[in-house]
Scaffold this active site. Structure first.
Site, PDB file in Angstrom:
ATOM      1  CG  HIS A 189      -1.871  -1.020   1.289  1.00  0.00           C
ATOM      2  ND1 HIS A 189      -2.477  -1.679   2.181  1.00  0.00           N
ATOM      3  CD2 HIS A 189      -2.696  -1.767   0.068  1.00  0.00           C
ATOM      4  CE1 HIS A 189      -3.405  -2.500   1.792  1.00  0.00           C
ATOM      5  NE2 HIS A 189      -3.495  -2.526   0.573  1.00  0.00           N
ATOM      6  CD  GLU A 192      -0.242   0.589   4.520  1.00  0.00           C
ATOM      7  OE1 GLU A 192       0.491  -0.580   4.443  1.00  0.00           O
ATOM      8  OE2 GLU A 192      -1.613   0.458   4.432  1.00  0.00           O
ATOM      9  NE  ARG A 245      -6.306   0.545   0.440  1.00  0.00           N
ATOM     10  CZ  ARG A 245      -6.066  -0.420   1.644  1.00  0.00           C
ATOM     11  NH1 ARG A 245      -5.862   0.241   2.659  1.00  0.00           N
ATOM     12  NH2 ARG A 245      -6.631  -1.615   1.556  1.00  0.00           N
ATOM     13  CG  HIS A 318       0.069  -3.979   5.431  1.00  0.00           C
ATOM     14  ND1 HIS A 318      -0.693  -3.662   4.231  1.00  0.00           N
ATOM     15  CD2 HIS A 318       0.459  -5.438   5.066  1.00  0.00           C
ATOM     16  CE1 HIS A 318      -0.811  -4.627   3.244  1.00  0.00           C
ATOM     17  NE2 HIS A 318       0.046  -5.760   3.724  1.00  0.00           N
ATOM     18  CD  GLU A 393      -2.050  -3.449   8.959  1.00  0.00           C
ATOM     19  OE1 GLU A 393      -1.513  -2.263   8.976  1.00  0.00           O
ATOM     20  OE2 GLU A 393      -3.018  -3.810   8.359  1.00  0.00           O
TER      21      GLU A 393
END
Length: 433
Positions: A189, A192, A245, A318, A393
């Site tokens: 993405h 990020e 994104r 992520h 994440e």
């Protein structure tokens, strides 16, 4: 003046004419969803923003500013919160709406552009270090350097080219033959940025280990790492639209919207849940499974260039939220390897916590965060039989989200490095490695 020179001048002028999207006085709200009616209302309003109407938004505004209206993080269950970004002209109406329907909400970010400005260095260093966010060209120049400096350890690879023709590069770090392997893809993405910064720091640690734990995992595990998978989107997020994104593949039949959510484009249960068929959605799964070259070439590389059974852990890096997420994404049902996956995830989370006290939550995607299909870790487990696949994440929990300051790069990278050491040790305890 020759035709070629005229063409060059014209194209150069076009490049200069591209202005960066700005988010002056855009706000990010944190909105709690306690009732099903609130959940539906917020979803309906988001859809209204996409097509015009709703909070008084016109179709003209939507056509030109679609990607600036964004849910940074969506609540998937009652009692959770959504992070919603809105432009200044619709903030008063939005606040009135949530107050009228008894939402609990708070302001997280008062001016998004302020934080974006802080992410962009006033002067680039011209070399790789971890006090600023680097561009794709800077990262690739650094890859060239480490390949030249450590030829016995670093093996470069390219899985192919992106839709816009950029090479998608990675490195294999191996000190000796016969090691089990970990595969990491980062920055799938585009917005990020903390992911590619973190993983390049980790690569540097593997090459010059500063403590025995890192030296151990460097020398006794092979690491296949792609620092930036979504090279087109990443470049676009640096040059034009910071909060972009998706990929840059134009697959919308109407021509209005661009890009695929690459982490919904893998060929396993594609479009079953957690993905959108709307090309304008941030979670658009693409026109077909592996429609985007970034994903089709990634899976082809793993299938054809890495010996079967070598990869023991697959990681998709992520941000944000501080999670370690395992399969399944499409169902809450557990399976025989779930306990093993949780042991390895706990090893990562516990080791990371010991560095700065940062708490990471671990569990399956469906039970811990939200339902999703067509993602990298689902494909890795179901199709390739990799026993420990995760979406990780990184920081934070939502205070700044995608716009962490550059001062956070080194702390995040250091704790993640500790987490990877803990993950490898936990995997050894149960014979995954």
């Amino acid at each position: 003046m020759s035709f070629k020179l005229l063409l060059f001048v014209g194209l150069f002028g076009l490049v200069l004419a591209v202005e960066q999207v700005r988010y002056d006085n855009y706000k990010v709200y944190n909105v709690r969803i306690d009732e099903l009616e609130q959940f539906q209302l917020l979803n309906d309003q988001e859809k209204a923003l996409k097509v015009g109407g709703g909070l008084g938004i016109t179709n003209t505004y939507i056509t030109t500013n679609l990607q600036q209206l964004s849910s940074w993080r969506e609540a998937r269950h009652l009692g959770e919160t959504s992070d919603v970004m809105l432009p200044p002209e619709y903030q008063e109406a939005f606040e009135g709406l949530v107050e009228k329907h008894n939402f609990s909400y708070s302001l997280k970010i008062g001016n998004v552009q302020t934080h974006i400005d802080a992410q962009r260095p006033k002067q680039r260093t011209g070399y790789m270090e971890w006090t600023q966010f680097h561009t794709l060209d800077e990262i690739y120049t650094w890859l060239d350097l480490i390949e030249e400096r450590y030829p016995d350890i670093v093996t470069p690879f390219t899985i192919g080219n992106s839709y816009e023709g950029r090479p998608i590069r990675g490195v294999k770090i191996s000190y000796k033959e016969g090691n089990p392997a970990v595969f990491i893809e980062s920055n799938i993405h585009a917005r990020e940025w903390i992911t590619s910064s973190t993983i390049t720091y980790f690569i540097d640690e593997l090459l010059v280990p500063r403590n025995p734990g890192v030296r151990d995992v460097a020398q006794n595990v092979d690491w296949y790492i792609i620092p930036v998978l979504n090279v087109d989107g990443f470049t676009y997020s640096h040059e034009v639209e910071r909060l972009w994104r998706k990929s840059r593949l134009p697959s919308d039949p109407t021509g209005e919207c661009i890009g695929t959510d690459l982490n919904r484009n893998f060929d396993y249960l594609w479009m079953l849940t957690g993905a959108s068929s709307d090309p304008c959605s941030e979670t658009y799964g693409g026109p077909s499974a592996e429609s985007d070259p970034e994903i089709s070439q990634l899976t082809a590389y793993i299938n054809n260039s890495i010996p079967e059974g070598t990869i023991k852990i697959y990681i998709s890096l992520h941000s944000y939220g501080q999670y370690v997420l395992s399969p399944w994404g499409h169902t809450a049902l557990e399976f025989p390897e779930h306990t093993q996956m949780m042991h390895v995830a706990k090893g990562f989370s516990d080791a990371l916590y010991r560095r700065y006290g940062t708490v990471f939550t671990y569990g399956s995607s469906a039970t811990t965060l939200y339902e999703v299909s067509g993602s990298g870790k689902e494909w890795a487990y179901a199709v390739k039989g990799i026993k420990s696949p995760y979406t990780i994440e990184l920081r934070d929990k939502g205070k700044l989200g995608f716009v962490l300051p550059p001062e956070d790069i080194i702390p995040v990278a250091r704790e993640v490095t500790e987490g990877f050491v803990g993950m490898i040790n936990a995997a050894r305890e149960i014979d995954i490695l």
